[in-house]
Design a protein around this motif. Structure first.
Motif, PDB file in Angstrom:
ATOM      1  N   VAL A 247      40.345   8.723  41.313  1.00 10.34           N
ATOM      2  CA  VAL A 247      39.352   9.040  40.286  1.00 10.34           C
ATOM      3  C   VAL A 247      39.860   8.619  38.918  1.00 10.34           C
ATOM      4  O   VAL A 247      40.909   9.090  38.454  1.00 10.34           O
ATOM      5  CB  VAL A 247      39.021  10.542  40.274  1.00 10.34           C
ATOM      6  N   THR A 248      39.125   7.707  38.279  1.00 11.47           N
ATOM      7  CA  THR A 248      39.395   7.340  36.889  1.00 11.47           C
ATOM      8  C   THR A 248      38.459   8.150  36.005  1.00 11.47           C
ATOM      9  O   THR A 248      37.252   8.201  36.250  1.00 11.47           O
ATOM     10  CB  THR A 248      39.177   5.839  36.660  1.00 11.47           C
ATOM     11  N   LEU A 249      39.034   8.775  34.983  1.00 12.27           N
ATOM     12  CA  LEU A 249      38.306   9.770  34.190  1.00 12.27           C
ATOM     13  C   LEU A 249      38.491   9.504  32.704  1.00 12.27           C
ATOM     14  O   LEU A 249      39.583   9.124  32.264  1.00 12.27           O
ATOM     15  CB  LEU A 249      38.833  11.160  34.564  1.00 12.27           C
TER      16      LEU A 249
ATOM     17  N   THR B 116      42.023   6.177  29.473  1.00 13.05           N
ATOM     18  CA  THR B 116      41.526   6.854  30.671  1.00 13.05           C
ATOM     19  C   THR B 116      42.694   7.423  31.486  1.00 13.05           C
ATOM     20  O   THR B 116      43.853   7.082  31.262  1.00 13.05           O
ATOM     21  CB  THR B 116      40.721   5.890  31.558  1.00 13.05           C
ATOM     22  N   LEU B 117      42.346   8.265  32.428  1.00 17.95           N
ATOM     23  CA  LEU B 117      43.317   8.903  33.316  1.00 17.95           C
ATOM     24  C   LEU B 117      42.883   8.646  34.755  1.00 17.95           C
ATOM     25  O   LEU B 117      41.699   8.717  35.075  1.00 17.95           O
ATOM     26  CB  LEU B 117      43.350  10.411  33.041  1.00 17.95           C
ATOM     27  N   THR B 118      43.837   8.329  35.644  1.00 10.64           N
ATOM     28  CA  THR B 118      43.532   8.157  37.059  1.00 10.64           C
ATOM     29  C   THR B 118      44.309   9.176  37.869  1.00 10.64           C
ATOM     30  O   THR B 118      45.539   9.276  37.734  1.00 10.64           O
ATOM     31  CB  THR B 118      43.877   6.739  37.537  1.00 10.64           C
ATOM     32  N   LEU B 119      43.590   9.950  38.682  1.00 14.94           N
ATOM     33  CA  LEU B 119      44.184  10.980  39.520  1.00 14.94           C
ATOM     34  C   LEU B 119      43.752  10.781  40.966  1.00 14.94           C
ATOM     35  O   LEU B 119      42.673  10.239  41.238  1.00 14.94           O
ATOM     36  CB  LEU B 119      43.749  12.371  39.065  1.00 14.94           C
TER      37      LEU B 119
ATOM     38  N   ASP C 213      37.084  15.017  24.867  1.00  9.65           N
ATOM     39  CA  ASP C 213      37.988  16.104  24.491  1.00  9.65           C
ATOM     40  C   ASP C 213      38.894  16.402  25.679  1.00  9.65           C
ATOM     41  O   ASP C 213      38.492  17.072  26.629  1.00  9.65           O
ATOM     42  CB  ASP C 213      37.176  17.349  24.101  1.00  9.65           C
ATOM     43  N   TRP C 214      40.132  15.916  25.640  1.00  5.05           N
ATOM     44  CA  TRP C 214      41.041  16.059  26.775  1.00  5.05           C
ATOM     45  C   TRP C 214      41.484  17.490  27.007  1.00  5.05           C
ATOM     46  O   TRP C 214      42.069  17.804  28.053  1.00  5.05           O
ATOM     47  CB  TRP C 214      42.256  15.150  26.600  1.00  5.05           C
ATOM     48  N   ARG C 215      41.203  18.389  26.067  1.00  2.47           N
ATOM     49  CA  ARG C 215      41.513  19.798  26.297  1.00  2.47           C
ATOM     50  C   ARG C 215      40.652  20.382  27.410  1.00  2.47           C
ATOM     51  O   ARG C 215      40.954  21.461  27.929  1.00  2.47           O
ATOM     52  CB  ARG C 215      41.316  20.597  24.998  1.00  2.47           C
ATOM     53  N   GLN C 216      39.589  19.679  27.776  1.00  2.14           N
ATOM     54  CA  GLN C 216      38.685  20.139  28.841  1.00  2.14           C
ATOM     55  C   GLN C 216      39.043  19.547  30.204  1.00  2.14           C
ATOM     56  O   GLN C 216      38.224  19.571  31.124  1.00  2.14           O
ATOM     57  CB  GLN C 216      37.230  19.769  28.478  1.00  2.14           C
ATOM     58  N   LEU C 217      40.257  19.028  30.342  1.00  2.00           N
ATOM     59  CA  LEU C 217      40.612  18.327  31.585  1.00  2.00           C
ATOM     60  C   LEU C 217      40.532  19.231  32.810  1.00  2.00           C
ATOM     61  O   LEU C 217      40.025  18.828  33.863  1.00  2.00           O
ATOM     62  CB  LEU C 217      42.022  17.736  31.462  1.00  2.00           C
ATOM     63  N   THR C 218      41.024  20.460  32.701  1.00  2.00           N
ATOM     64  CA  THR C 218      40.985  21.366  33.852  1.00  2.00           C
ATOM     65  C   THR C 218      39.557  21.570  34.332  1.00  2.00           C
ATOM     66  O   THR C 218      39.269  21.496  35.533  1.00  2.00           O
ATOM     67  CB  THR C 218      41.609  22.728  33.483  1.00  2.00           C
TER      68      THR C 218
ATOM     69  N   ALA D 299      31.373  14.768  25.820  1.00  2.03           N
ATOM     70  CA  ALA D 299      30.987  13.693  26.728  1.00  2.03           C
ATOM     71  C   ALA D 299      32.132  13.332  27.661  1.00  2.03           C
ATOM     72  O   ALA D 299      33.308  13.457  27.314  1.00  2.03           O
ATOM     73  CB  ALA D 299      30.564  12.464  25.920  1.00  2.03           C
ATOM     74  N   ALA D 300      31.776  12.887  28.877  1.00  2.00           N
ATOM     75  CA  ALA D 300      32.779  12.521  29.873  1.00  2.00           C
ATOM     76  C   ALA D 300      32.166  11.570  30.882  1.00  2.00           C
ATOM     77  O   ALA D 300      30.940  11.502  31.017  1.00  2.00           O
ATOM     78  CB  ALA D 300      33.308  13.769  30.587  1.00  2.00           C
ATOM     79  N   TRP D 301      32.998  10.819  31.560  1.00  2.00           N
ATOM     80  CA  TRP D 301      32.553  10.047  32.720  1.00  2.00           C
ATOM     81  C   TRP D 301      33.705   9.916  33.708  1.00  2.00           C
ATOM     82  O   TRP D 301      34.874  10.043  33.353  1.00  2.00           O
ATOM     83  CB  TRP D 301      31.999   8.678  32.353  1.00  2.00           C
ATOM     84  N   PHE D 302      33.355   9.672  34.964  1.00  2.00           N
ATOM     85  CA  PHE D 302      34.371   9.420  35.979  1.00  2.00           C
ATOM     86  C   PHE D 302      33.880   8.359  36.945  1.00  2.00           C
ATOM     87  O   PHE D 302      32.675   8.134  37.094  1.00  2.00           O
ATOM     88  CB  PHE D 302      34.740  10.700  36.743  1.00  2.00           C
ATOM     89  N   MET D 303      34.827   7.697  37.587  1.00  5.18           N
ATOM     90  CA  MET D 303      34.533   6.748  38.659  1.00  5.18           C
ATOM     91  C   MET D 303      35.475   7.070  39.808  1.00  5.18           C
ATOM     92  O   MET D 303      36.707   7.021  39.654  1.00  5.18           O
ATOM     93  CB  MET D 303      34.725   5.304  38.192  1.00  5.18           C
TER      94      MET D 303
END
Length: 470
Positions: free
Chosen positions: A257-259, A195-198, A263-268, A241-245
């Motif tokens: 935001v944890t994400l 996951t990624l946190t921003l 497909d991480w190419r769709q991050l933007t 598929a994606a989810w965030f908290m």
């Protein structure tokens, strides 16, 4: 100090000077200050010593600063500034398409305008060409990832929308006048985390207690998770598929935001969607002034935001299921639909470990095809309304990019449904739901409502009326 409407922000004015000297967070992201002697541009809230007025220039966007030859400040980090909603409807519609990586030609075609007209709109609104804006936003996202994560540079390059590390390095240096190595101050991890946190910021005020209560009352188990300090949900980005908290941090005027993305190419596109869902880029102070003008004799709830659904299709389906029933009853119907037809959250054959363990976010909203192809007999509602759902789903499956205005030709779809879907699925800011039951009840209790005075933000007047009931 009066916060201006971004449509009329007087860049290079005494107002900008006062805002930067006061480090007023209400102006964060509405303009940027470039310092002639250092060649650096900053946010209005920059903690560095304020330069003299004759040594600064003001710009409407970070991209315009870069085009003029300035590099971003490493203290206030313009990449972390909240966005602003463009006054131009064309630019506002173009930005999500550009963030999704579409070409200038594709965006122009989708909007039904020429490339030249689109470039003119961008220059008038942001001071840069669409392609320049797109490249710069990718670089700012990459800079944010370099600051806030320990991802390998290769993963950051591809997640930011670049197709090669060499292209990323060249563009990053050209746009920001910095190299990725100069920005990064930590060791990169060997393997990218799941996951990624921003940190996603906003301009105050943001009435999170009201927004949180609004979301909690409508949250669907498994699809969404809502609480006093958090909101999260499953969604899709370009069919992935994606989810965030998101967890609220009022002191920082931000959400942590944890994400997760299949497909991480769709991050933007995903970050843009989350900002839209939480309505992080609104100019609340200016909106509140317009709402107060429409309700001159009432005490208003300041800082209300307009939460969005990930798609206008979901907004439309929820609107149909909410026709002539209570919020609680509509929530029950949506829950049945999601649990019966919603796809399980999965990526590359398996759900992300954090979600599987928590068990909170486990299913996505049904696709148009899934709703159109089912008889929906499990929904305890009139048969004609079930057919309306199927007609709407079939239309959205056949025309996925059609605007909600086109739904009026469908049997069973009326103006209220379309307006609600536009307000919560297309981020339309000027929807006045005069026929809504909640609005009517609030109107009956108020002595005076001048909704025309609230243009172009009557959608916020609508939710203000709902808030008056609670």
């Amino acid at each position: 100090m009066t916060v201006p409407n971004s449509q009329s922000l007087p860049v290079a004015s005494a107002l900008c000077q006062a805002a930067r000297l006061a480090r007023d967070a209400r102006f964060d992201g509405l303009f940027y200050t470039a310092v002639l002697s250092t060649g650096i541009y900053c946010r209005p809230i920059c903690p560095a010593r304020a330069p003299k007025e004759d040594n600064v220039r003001y710009f409407a966007s970070a991209a315009a600063c870069a085009q003029a030859g300035y590099r971003p400040c490493l203290r206030c980090r313009p990449d972390a500034a909240p966005g602003s909603r463009p006054a131009s409807p064309i630019v506002a519609e173009a930005l999500p398409l550009l963030n999704a990586g579409q070409s200038l030609a594709a965006v122009s075609e989708a909007l039904g305008i020429s490339d030249r007209h689109l470039r003119q709109c961008f220059h008038g609104e942001l001071g840069v060409a669409p392609k320049q804006y797109q490249l710069y936003q990718r670089c700012l996202l990459a800079k944010q990832l370099l600051h806030q994560t320990d991802w390998p540079v290769t993963d950051i390059a591809f997640a930011s929308g670049f197709h090669s590390v060499r292209r990323f390095n060249d563009c990053f240096k050209a746009q920001l006048q910095l190299t990725p190595t100069q920005v990064r101050q930590r060791e990169a991890c060997v393997e990218k985390p799941v996951t990624l946190t921003l940190k996603l910021t906003y301009r105050p005020p943001y009435n999170w207690p009201w927004v949180s209560a609004f979301l909690q009352a409508r949250a669907i188990d498994g699809l969404e998770s809502a609480g006093a300090n958090h909101y999260g949900r499953c969604f899709t980005v370009a069919d992935a598929a994606a989810w965030f908290m998101a967890r609220h941090d009022s002191e920082a005027c931000a959400f942590q935001v944890t994400l997760w993305l299949a497909d991480w190419r769709q991050l933007t596109s995903a970050v843009s969607a989350i900002r839209r869902m939480l309505d992080l880029d609104s100019n609340s102070a200016a909106i509140d002034a317009a709402v107060q003008a429409a309700l001159p004799n009432a005490a208003i709830n300041n800082g209300l935001r307009l939460p969005q659904f990930p798609s206008v299709f979901e907004a439309g389906i929820r609107a149909v299921l909410g026709q002539q029933v209570s919020v609680k009853a509509a929530r029950t119907l949506v829950t049945q639909l999601v649990h019966t037809l919603g796809p399980p959250l999965a990526g590359d054959g398996q759900a992300p470990p954090e979600t599987a363990r928590a068990g909170e976010l486990r299913v996505g909203f049904p696709s148009p095809a899934a709703v159109a192809d089912h008889d929906l007999a499990f929904l305890k509602m009139p048969g004609q309304r079930r057919e309306t759902l199927r007609r709407l789903a079939a239309f959205c499956a056949a025309s996925p990019h059609a605007r909600a205005d086109n739904w009026l030709a469908l049997k069973g779809i009326g103006p209220w449904t379309v307006d609600y879907a536009r307000m919560r699925g297309e981020a339309a800011t000027d929807i006045w739901l005069a026929g809504d039951l909640g609005v009517k009840q609030a109107l009956a209790a108020l002595a005076r409502v001048e909704h025309e005075a609230c243009r172009p933000w009557r959608s916020y007047l609508t939710i203000q009326m709902w808030s008056q009931l609670t």
